[in-house]
Design a protein around this motif. Sequence first.
Motif, PDB file in Angstrom:
ATOM      1  N   THR A 522       0.621  -1.177  -0.053  1.00  0.00           N
ATOM      2  CA  THR A 522      -0.079  -0.066   0.106  1.00  0.00           C
ATOM      3  C   THR A 522       0.813   1.282   0.089  1.00  0.00           C
ATOM      4  O   THR A 522       2.043   1.123   0.192  1.00  0.00           O
ATOM      5  CB  THR A 522      -1.019  -0.038   1.083  1.00  0.00           C
ATOM      6  OG1 THR A 522      -1.882   1.016   1.297  1.00  0.00           O
ATOM      7  CG2 THR A 522      -0.267   0.069   2.481  1.00  0.00           C
ATOM      8  N   LYS A 523       0.219   2.523  -0.261  1.00  0.00           N
ATOM      9  CA  LYS A 523       0.997   3.542  -0.283  1.00  0.00           C
ATOM     10  C   LYS A 523       0.592   4.643   0.756  1.00  0.00           C
ATOM     11  O   LYS A 523       1.041   5.967   0.821  1.00  0.00           O
ATOM     12  CB  LYS A 523       0.946   4.332  -1.589  1.00  0.00           C
ATOM     13  CG  LYS A 523       1.428   3.406  -2.737  1.00  0.00           C
ATOM     14  CD  LYS A 523       1.242   4.155  -4.200  1.00  0.00           C
ATOM     15  CE  LYS A 523       1.886   3.223  -5.416  1.00  0.00           C
ATOM     16  NZ  LYS A 523       3.133   2.834  -5.104  1.00  0.00           N
ATOM     17  N   GLU A 524      -0.443   4.326   1.616  1.00  0.00           N
ATOM     18  CA  GLU A 524      -0.942   4.936   2.701  1.00  0.00           C
ATOM     19  C   GLU A 524      -0.371   4.550   4.110  1.00  0.00           C
ATOM     20  O   GLU A 524      -0.506   3.397   4.388  1.00  0.00           O
ATOM     21  CB  GLU A 524      -2.349   5.046   2.578  1.00  0.00           C
ATOM     22  CG  GLU A 524      -2.694   5.988   1.382  1.00  0.00           C
ATOM     23  CD  GLU A 524      -2.382   7.267   1.137  1.00  0.00           C
ATOM     24  OE1 GLU A 524      -2.108   8.123   2.055  1.00  0.00           O
ATOM     25  OE2 GLU A 524      -2.163   7.610  -0.014  1.00  0.00           O
ATOM     26  N   SER A 525      -0.145   5.397   4.939  1.00  0.00           N
ATOM     27  CA  SER A 525       0.146   4.914   6.550  1.00  0.00           C
ATOM     28  C   SER A 525      -0.858   4.153   7.098  1.00  0.00           C
ATOM     29  O   SER A 525      -0.585   3.087   7.779  1.00  0.00           O
ATOM     30  CB  SER A 525       0.559   6.198   7.395  1.00  0.00           C
ATOM     31  OG  SER A 525      -0.500   7.059   7.437  1.00  0.00           O
ATOM     32  N   GLU A 526      -2.208   4.464   6.977  1.00  0.00           N
ATOM     33  CA  GLU A 526      -3.201   3.791   7.746  1.00  0.00           C
ATOM     34  C   GLU A 526      -3.549   2.566   6.995  1.00  0.00           C
ATOM     35  O   GLU A 526      -3.766   1.530   7.738  1.00  0.00           O
ATOM     36  CB  GLU A 526      -4.458   4.705   7.704  1.00  0.00           C
ATOM     37  CG  GLU A 526      -4.350   6.225   8.383  1.00  0.00           C
ATOM     38  CD  GLU A 526      -3.723   7.174   7.579  1.00  0.00           C
ATOM     39  OE1 GLU A 526      -3.662   6.755   6.268  1.00  0.00           O
ATOM     40  OE2 GLU A 526      -3.911   8.226   8.034  1.00  0.00           O
ATOM     41  N   GLU A 527      -3.315   2.635   5.809  1.00  0.00           N
ATOM     42  CA  GLU A 527      -3.434   1.173   5.083  1.00  0.00           C
ATOM     43  C   GLU A 527      -2.321   0.183   5.302  1.00  0.00           C
ATOM     44  O   GLU A 527      -2.746  -0.674   5.703  1.00  0.00           O
ATOM     45  CB  GLU A 527      -3.577   1.300   3.556  1.00  0.00           C
ATOM     46  CG  GLU A 527      -5.181   2.158   3.018  1.00  0.00           C
ATOM     47  CD  GLU A 527      -6.145   1.218   3.382  1.00  0.00           C
ATOM     48  OE1 GLU A 527      -6.064  -0.085   2.714  1.00  0.00           O
ATOM     49  OE2 GLU A 527      -7.123   1.533   3.816  1.00  0.00           O
ATOM     50  N   LEU A 528      -1.116   0.854   5.297  1.00  0.00           N
ATOM     51  CA  LEU A 528       0.022  -0.177   5.703  1.00  0.00           C
ATOM     52  C   LEU A 528      -0.392  -0.764   7.289  1.00  0.00           C
ATOM     53  O   LEU A 528       0.007  -2.095   7.449  1.00  0.00           O
ATOM     54  CB  LEU A 528       1.385   0.668   5.769  1.00  0.00           C
ATOM     55  CG  LEU A 528       2.333  -0.250   5.959  1.00  0.00           C
ATOM     56  CD1 LEU A 528       2.783  -1.295   5.040  1.00  0.00           C
ATOM     57  CD2 LEU A 528       3.605   0.858   6.151  1.00  0.00           C
ATOM     58  N   LEU A 529      -0.685   0.040   8.380  1.00  0.00           N
ATOM     59  CA  LEU A 529      -1.132  -0.414   9.521  1.00  0.00           C
ATOM     60  C   LEU A 529      -2.221  -1.472   9.375  1.00  0.00           C
ATOM     61  O   LEU A 529      -2.179  -2.665  10.166  1.00  0.00           O
ATOM     62  CB  LEU A 529      -1.252   0.602  10.461  1.00  0.00           C
ATOM     63  CG  LEU A 529      -0.081   1.473  10.734  1.00  0.00           C
ATOM     64  CD1 LEU A 529      -0.508   2.587  11.649  1.00  0.00           C
ATOM     65  CD2 LEU A 529       1.113   0.684  11.035  1.00  0.00           C
TER      66      LEU A 529
END
Length: 563
Positions: A522-529
């Motif tokens: 993923t490319k978003e912080s929330e999505e990575l977590l």
Amino acid sequence: MPMAAPDDAKRDLIAWLQQLPMRHRWLRWAVLAASFAFSVASAYYFSVQVRQEAHSRFETVAVGVANDVHSRIRAYGDVLYALRGLFDSSTEVTRDEFHQFAQALSLSERYPGVTNISFTFRVPHARKLQFERAVRAEKSPLVKGLPEFAIKPPGDRPEYAVLIYLEPMGKNVVAWGFDLNADPLRRSAVDRARDSGQISASSGVTLLRDGTAPVASTLLRLAVYRGGGVPGSLEERQRLYMGIVGSAVRVGEMIDATLSKEVLARAQLQIYEEVGGEGAAKDTLLFDSAASGPAAAAAAPGDFSRYEVTRSLAVGDREWRLRIVPRKDPVDLLDKAGVTAILAALLAISALVFWLMTSVAISESRGAELAQRNREAALLRERLREQAMRDKLTGLYNRHYVEEWFGLELRRAQRHGWSIAAIMLDIDHFKRFNDTFGHEAGDLVLRELAGALGRTTRGSDVASRYGGEEFLVLLPECPFDAALRRAERMREEVAKLELRYGDRPLGPVTVSLGVAVFPDHTKESEELLRCADEALYAAKQAGRNRVVAYSADPQKAGARAGV
């Protein structure tokens, strides 16, 4: 009555202090001096903060300036690639076809600063006379009224690079028939374009149309090859080289059209061509908005070089360095007034403290009290800072800090193309420790797990207690395979723990770990977590005590399990 007792004690203390002899009078002056220094230092600190915020605001403007210039330069480069495509798509491009193509480009409206586009034909010395006769024999109405064509300057050379097509012709007619190989600077750009197949650039060139006028231009050149495209080897490129498409750009006119008067009134833009080495002393100044264009009429910029922003951008095979300096103080008047008000308030407080010390004649006691308060305040600030960043039980970073850090680090990774791995882990059957041995035993497990994470992380990694028995480890610049290995090391390190609470063994401690990596997943912080959390959930579902890598398809999730 009981509520009045403390006030009575204070009054008695003051009365007793007033009866003390006036010893150590120098101390109140020392305190006054210290208070004054503190006031000045505090005002300086706030002024530094204000300047940093002003620098950040100006940097945003400067980055916008650099991006606008870069976009304009890229557009000019795209024109050359379009011209090469014109020649690649036809066995022969006539003068009329070249003229029609240039007319369609609407150079003056869409590409301000471009004085001409051109095609330069490669002519061997043996074909010089034949080539001149062929051009003179052209019947195109575009050449009617033009001077008789001849390769210039006169003289014999092994090979010529002759400017044959020029649009618009107009003032550029003086360059018609000019041999680029006759000028070392222009020949260097031609050779570089021929050998690389990419755009070459030469800056600080005076066009023939400008004569002795102090107007410098940048020349962009791109080679055209027989058969189209760019041959794969240097030898093939030199053999199949047919000619050069090019454009001439006046940097000053380009900047005036790219940047608004308001921007140029706020910022001084200097453009240097980097010619090797470090430092402006070795670079060539191509443009200075303070010396030309609409910005020249503005007031001369003050000394605001500490706010300067520099950016480099590629122009063909050369590097331009943009130096952007504010022409006006970027610190707002209100911010300056705020710093002054803070200083005045602090000085007033210092004077008040001095007056109080003098009035009650307690310089020594007051100085000690103030020193004690300052120490307590410093300790309190330090404790509050640690509390804001650290989890009290484990000593790891807390969730609030790691989320803030993660947002900043992810933007840095996006900017530089780095990877970030997120490892989410959870203690298996943690409730068993609390229910069987008590919450203090559970706290012991959490602390020991934190220690295990500390032994398996790098200095650049950030380990945090994310909530309850859940932990999060972020690994900057860590690719996917390495993240899986690191997660496995963490799992093995935890599995080695042999914990006892009092005289009772706590039994095995295991963890389940989920791994996700930016930008793989993923490319978003929330999505990575979220991805890491889903992988952790998959590890739990697969039987715990294992590492699971995130996959959009749960059936393909990779796992490493401890048996």
